[in-house]
Design a protein around this motif. Structure first.
Motif, PDB file in Angstrom:
ATOM      1  N   SER A   1      15.878   2.439   2.774  1.00  0.00           N
ATOM      2  CA  SER A   1      16.011   0.984   2.857  1.00  0.00           C
ATOM      3  C   SER A   1      15.247   0.346   1.708  1.00  0.00           C
ATOM      4  CB  SER A   1      15.488   0.457   4.196  1.00  0.00           C
ATOM      5  OG  SER A   1      14.142   0.847   4.382  1.00  0.00           O
ATOM      6  N   SER A   2      15.815  -0.727   1.188  1.00  0.00           N
ATOM      7  CA  SER A   2      15.154  -1.480   0.121  1.00  0.00           C
ATOM      8  C   SER A   2      14.386  -2.629   0.739  1.00  0.00           C
ATOM      9  CB  SER A   2      16.179  -1.992  -0.898  1.00  0.00           C
ATOM     10  OG  SER A   2      17.092  -2.868  -0.264  1.00  0.00           O
ATOM     11  N   PHE A   3      13.553  -3.286  -0.069  1.00  0.00           N
ATOM     12  CA  PHE A   3      12.708  -4.350   0.448  1.00  0.00           C
ATOM     13  C   PHE A   3      13.319  -5.738   0.292  1.00  0.00           C
ATOM     14  CE2 PHE A   3       9.597  -0.968  -0.332  1.00  0.00           C
ATOM     15  CZ  PHE A   3       9.014  -0.921   0.926  1.00  0.00           C
ATOM     16  N   GLY A   4      14.470  -5.823  -0.309  1.00  0.00           N
ATOM     17  CA  GLY A   4      15.069  -7.144  -0.448  1.00  0.00           C
ATOM     18  C   GLY A   4      16.052  -7.176  -1.592  1.00  0.00           C
ATOM     19  N   GLY A   5      16.355  -8.373  -2.061  1.00  0.00           N
ATOM     20  CA  GLY A   5      17.310  -8.523  -3.146  1.00  0.00           C
ATOM     21  C   GLY A   5      17.048  -9.786  -3.921  1.00  0.00           C
TER      22      GLY A   5
ATOM     23  N   GLU B   1       9.987  -9.321  -8.343  1.00  0.00           N
ATOM     24  CA  GLU B   1      11.099  -8.495  -8.817  1.00  0.00           C
ATOM     25  C   GLU B   1      10.775  -7.013  -8.663  1.00  0.00           C
ATOM     26  OE1 GLU B   1      11.540  -9.859 -12.802  1.00  0.00           O
ATOM     27  OE2 GLU B   1      12.805 -11.577 -12.265  1.00  0.00           O
ATOM     28  N   TRP B   2       9.519  -6.649  -8.889  1.00  0.00           N
ATOM     29  CA  TRP B   2       9.122  -5.240  -8.806  1.00  0.00           C
ATOM     30  C   TRP B   2       9.254  -4.705  -7.386  1.00  0.00           C
ATOM     31  CZ3 TRP B   2       5.363  -2.371  -6.251  1.00  0.00           C
ATOM     32  CH2 TRP B   2       5.127  -1.084  -6.745  1.00  0.00           C
ATOM     33  N   ILE B   3       8.769  -5.455  -6.398  1.00  0.00           N
ATOM     34  CA  ILE B   3       8.830  -4.968  -5.023  1.00  0.00           C
ATOM     35  C   ILE B   3      10.268  -4.849  -4.554  1.00  0.00           C
ATOM     36  CG2 ILE B   3       8.728  -7.191  -3.815  1.00  0.00           C
ATOM     37  CD1 ILE B   3       6.783  -4.029  -2.817  1.00  0.00           C
ATOM     38  N   PHE B   4      11.162  -5.670  -5.108  1.00  0.00           N
ATOM     39  CA  PHE B   4      12.567  -5.588  -4.741  1.00  0.00           C
ATOM     40  C   PHE B   4      13.296  -4.471  -5.489  1.00  0.00           C
ATOM     41  CE2 PHE B   4      12.698 -10.318  -3.405  1.00  0.00           C
ATOM     42  CZ  PHE B   4      12.188  -9.962  -2.167  1.00  0.00           C
ATOM     43  N   SER B   5      12.610  -3.841  -6.435  1.00  0.00           N
ATOM     44  CA  SER B   5      13.218  -2.758  -7.210  1.00  0.00           C
ATOM     45  C   SER B   5      12.951  -1.382  -6.606  1.00  0.00           C
ATOM     46  CB  SER B   5      12.690  -2.777  -8.660  1.00  0.00           C
ATOM     47  OG  SER B   5      13.004  -3.996  -9.288  1.00  0.00           O
ATOM     48  N   VAL B   6      12.082  -1.325  -5.627  1.00  0.00           N
ATOM     49  CA  VAL B   6      11.732  -0.041  -5.025  1.00  0.00           C
ATOM     50  C   VAL B   6      12.303   0.044  -3.616  1.00  0.00           C
ATOM     51  CG1 VAL B   6       9.653   0.191  -6.421  1.00  0.00           C
ATOM     52  CG2 VAL B   6       9.507  -0.914  -4.189  1.00  0.00           C
TER      53      VAL B   6
ATOM     54  N   TYR C   1       0.832  -1.199   0.000  1.00  0.00           N
ATOM     55  CA  TYR C   1       0.000   0.000   0.000  1.00  0.00           C
ATOM     56  C   TYR C   1       0.871   1.255   0.000  1.00  0.00           C
ATOM     57  CZ  TYR C   1      -3.570  -3.329   1.643  1.00  0.00           C
ATOM     58  OH  TYR C   1      -4.412  -4.394   1.779  1.00  0.00           O
ATOM     59  N   GLU C   2       1.905   1.248   0.829  1.00  0.00           N
ATOM     60  CA  GLU C   2       2.763   2.427   0.951  1.00  0.00           C
ATOM     61  C   GLU C   2       3.504   2.713  -0.345  1.00  0.00           C
ATOM     62  OE1 GLU C   2       4.116   2.565   5.546  1.00  0.00           O
ATOM     63  OE2 GLU C   2       4.868   0.842   4.430  1.00  0.00           O
ATOM     64  N   VAL C   3       3.956   1.672  -1.007  1.00  0.00           N
ATOM     65  CA  VAL C   3       4.730   1.862  -2.227  1.00  0.00           C
ATOM     66  C   VAL C   3       3.838   2.291  -3.385  1.00  0.00           C
ATOM     67  CG1 VAL C   3       6.150   0.707  -3.947  1.00  0.00           C
ATOM     68  CG2 VAL C   3       6.533   0.260  -1.521  1.00  0.00           C
ATOM     69  N   ILE C   4       2.746   1.576  -3.603  1.00  0.00           N
ATOM     70  CA  ILE C   4       1.886   1.864  -4.753  1.00  0.00           C
ATOM     71  C   ILE C   4       1.186   3.213  -4.604  1.00  0.00           C
ATOM     72  CG2 ILE C   4      -0.215   1.101  -5.956  1.00  0.00           C
ATOM     73  CD1 ILE C   4       0.721  -1.770  -5.517  1.00  0.00           C
ATOM     74  N   LEU C   5       0.901   3.630  -3.363  1.00  0.00           N
ATOM     75  CA  LEU C   5       0.239   4.915  -3.134  1.00  0.00           C
ATOM     76  C   LEU C   5       1.233   6.057  -2.951  1.00  0.00           C
ATOM     77  CD1 LEU C   5      -2.539   3.703  -0.648  1.00  0.00           C
ATOM     78  CD2 LEU C   5      -2.806   4.226  -3.079  1.00  0.00           C
ATOM     79  N   HIS C   6       2.468   5.844  -3.296  1.00  0.00           N
ATOM     80  CA  HIS C   6       3.526   6.847  -3.143  1.00  0.00           C
ATOM     81  C   HIS C   6       3.190   8.100  -3.952  1.00  0.00           C
ATOM     82  CE1 HIS C   6       7.472   8.656  -2.901  1.00  0.00           C
ATOM     83  NE2 HIS C   6       7.962   7.620  -2.253  1.00  0.00           N
ATOM     84  N   ALA C   7       3.313   9.277  -3.316  1.00  0.00           N
ATOM     85  CA  ALA C   7       3.005  10.537  -3.994  1.00  0.00           C
ATOM     86  C   ALA C   7       4.191  11.018  -4.836  1.00  0.00           C
ATOM     87  CB  ALA C   7       2.622  11.602  -2.975  1.00  0.00           C
TER      88      ALA C   7
ATOM     89  N   GLU D   1      10.080   5.390 -12.981  1.00  0.00           N
ATOM     90  CA  GLU D   1      10.304   4.119 -13.674  1.00  0.00           C
ATOM     91  C   GLU D   1       9.427   2.986 -13.151  1.00  0.00           C
ATOM     92  OE1 GLU D   1      13.951   0.996 -14.772  1.00  0.00           O
ATOM     93  OE2 GLU D   1      14.361   2.819 -13.607  1.00  0.00           O
ATOM     94  N   PHE D   2       9.240   2.927 -11.843  1.00  0.00           N
ATOM     95  CA  PHE D   2       8.570   1.763 -11.268  1.00  0.00           C
ATOM     96  C   PHE D   2       7.173   2.049 -10.701  1.00  0.00           C
ATOM     97  CE2 PHE D   2      13.131   0.740 -10.932  1.00  0.00           C
ATOM     98  CZ  PHE D   2      13.139  -0.482 -11.578  1.00  0.00           C
ATOM     99  N   ILE D   3       7.034   3.151  -9.983  1.00  0.00           N
ATOM    100  CA  ILE D   3       5.789   3.370  -9.249  1.00  0.00           C
ATOM    101  C   ILE D   3       4.715   4.045 -10.081  1.00  0.00           C
ATOM    102  CG2 ILE D   3       4.753   4.513  -7.251  1.00  0.00           C
ATOM    103  CD1 ILE D   3       7.403   4.104  -5.790  1.00  0.00           C
TER     104      ILE D   3
END
Length: 430
Positions: free
Chosen positions: A363-367, A346-351, A258-264, A295-297
């Motif tokens: 901080s990133s969400f993973g790798g 892959e997308w969630i790890f790109s943001v 929710y936080e990532v996709i709703l990013h302003a 690029e991503f969001i």
């Protein structure tokens, strides 16, 4: 409606989140009508897209009452100092209950008084670099306590506290088109504890007295914060504050979505400035993640809004009950968090995510996927079965279990979570 649900949305990651967000908007409108709200304030930054969704939802209504929506640029940092009382009364509990192992500089950033850091350091007889040293427990740190006694700090604290409080009052009144603040505020945010609302309420109660009330509406709520009869909160899609709501374990899985996709598309609010000539100005952080957003969001949120609009139109004819909507939203959300595509992972790890209060870091969400030795998988699984929830379960437990447990455990976890979230389509009850 059936065609919309069955339609393949190509490579758009996590677009099925629109079903839960539609249910949230639908419930939001109905509870605001029930409470006879005239205006509603959407908190930045996730509120930017939520407001757009709410406005489109209302635009399709024919004879129903419309509620005026407003976008309020706020953050924990921008509302922190103006929510506080005189320095001799303050223990900064809102900050220190979550962040104690921080530096004096982090403390000053959280108050947005960092511009005076050199002055404070000079009066303390130390370099600014010293203020950047992390303390094991800042509230009891001798240097920190010394800084609180500085006349320069006390003057900056009190003058900025009052100036920003006045500026914020003018800002809210300008948004509402009012000459005086109302006694009730209705606010919307993504969640999860309502910390910004707590700050706003503490400011508001000083402005309006004991009759001031703030009503908060959230996508999800997992802790009550400073909830009172005058500072109410409701998790409209999912909540665990008064028992877990139907579908909780599905919608709560990977809240970061929710936080990532709703990013302003703008920076975080820092403070408010008022002048007679220019009115109120909101000072914001520089947007340092513009490339990631572009690029991503933004492509995802744009396609999400397109599907949301189609869903609103379809729902105007489908007339599904709240329970049926909940069952549909839970099914589509469960697909994302328990059976994601490779592209979605892959997308969630790109943001990444930037923290702008207490600690200030990205901080990133993973790798990339890494191979885990089988013996480690057995140990991880054993701890999981014994309900020793490893701290490394992280922001997306299902994915962590799939990576670190023995084969099949992720499916067991999914089965348990789905079963815990059973929904009766007639009344929405579990």
């Amino acid at each position: 409606m059936n065609e919309l649900v069955k339609k393949k949305d190509g490579d758009v990651p996590f677009i099925d989140i629109c079903y839960g967000l539609y249910l949230f908007v639908d419930r939001l409108y109905k509870i605001l009508i029930q409470r006879k709200a005239e205006d509603v304030l959407f908190f930045a930054r996730e509120g930017q897209l939520l407001k757009e969704m709410f406005d489109f939802y209302q635009s399709t209504l024919v004879d129903e009452k419309k509620i005026k929506s407003h976008y309020l640029k706020v953050s924990r940092r921008s509302t922190f100092l103006l929510s506080l009382g005189p320095l001799h009364q303050e223990g900064f509990d809102v900050l220190f209950r979550q962040y104690r192992r921080i530096s004096i500089l982090d403390f000053l950033k959280s108050l947005d008084l960092v511009d005076s850091a050199e002055l404070f350091a000079r009066e303390m007889g130390v370099g600014v670099d010293t203020l950047a040293e992390v303390s094991s427990d800042l509230p009891t740190d001798k240097r920190f306590l010394k800084m609180l006694q500085l006349p320069a700090f006390q003057d900056a604290y009190e003058s900025q506290r009052l100036e920003r409080s006045f500026a914020f009052s003018e800002y809210v009144k300008s948004l509402l088109g009012a000459t005086e603040l109302p006694t009730d505020l209705h606010v919307v945010d993504v969640g999860w504890k309502g910390s910004i609302q707590d700050n706003v309420y503490h400011w508001f109660s000083k402005e309006k007295g004991s009759g001031a009330k703030v009503h908060g509406y959230y996508v999800g709520l997992i802790a009550p914060g400073a909830t009172t009869a005058e500072n109410t909160k409701a998790g409209l899609l999912f909540s665990s504050t008064e028992g877990r709501t139907p579908g909780f374990h599905v919608f709560n899985e990977n809240r970061s979505l929710y936080e990532v996709i709703l990013h302003a598309d703008h920076g975080s609010a820092r403070r408010y400035i008022f002048s007679k000539s220019a009115g109120v100005s909101v000072i914001e952080d520089e947007v340092t993640d513009a490339a990631m957003i572009a690029e991503f969001i933004r492509p995802v949120s744009r396609d999400l809004m397109v599907k949301f609009k189609k869903l609103v139109v379809a729902m105007s004819a489908a007339k599904l009950s709240d329970g049926e909507l909940l069952k549909l939203a839970m099914s589509r959300h469960g697909r994302m968090v328990f059976n994601p595509t490779k592209k979605e992972i892959e997308w969630i790890f790109s943001v990444s995510h930037v923290e702008n209060f207490g600690v200030f870091e990205e901080s990133s969400f993973g790798g990339e996927e890494k191979s885990v030795p089988f013996l480690k998988k057995i140990k991880f699984t054993w701890n999981l079965v014994l309900l020793r929830r490893p701290s490394q379960l992280g922001f997306w437990p299902w994915l962590t279990i799939r990576r670190n447990a023995v084969p099949g455990m992720a499916s067991v976890y999914e089965f348990v979570r789905i079963r815990q979230s059973r929904v009766n389509p007639e009344n929405g009850a579990g």
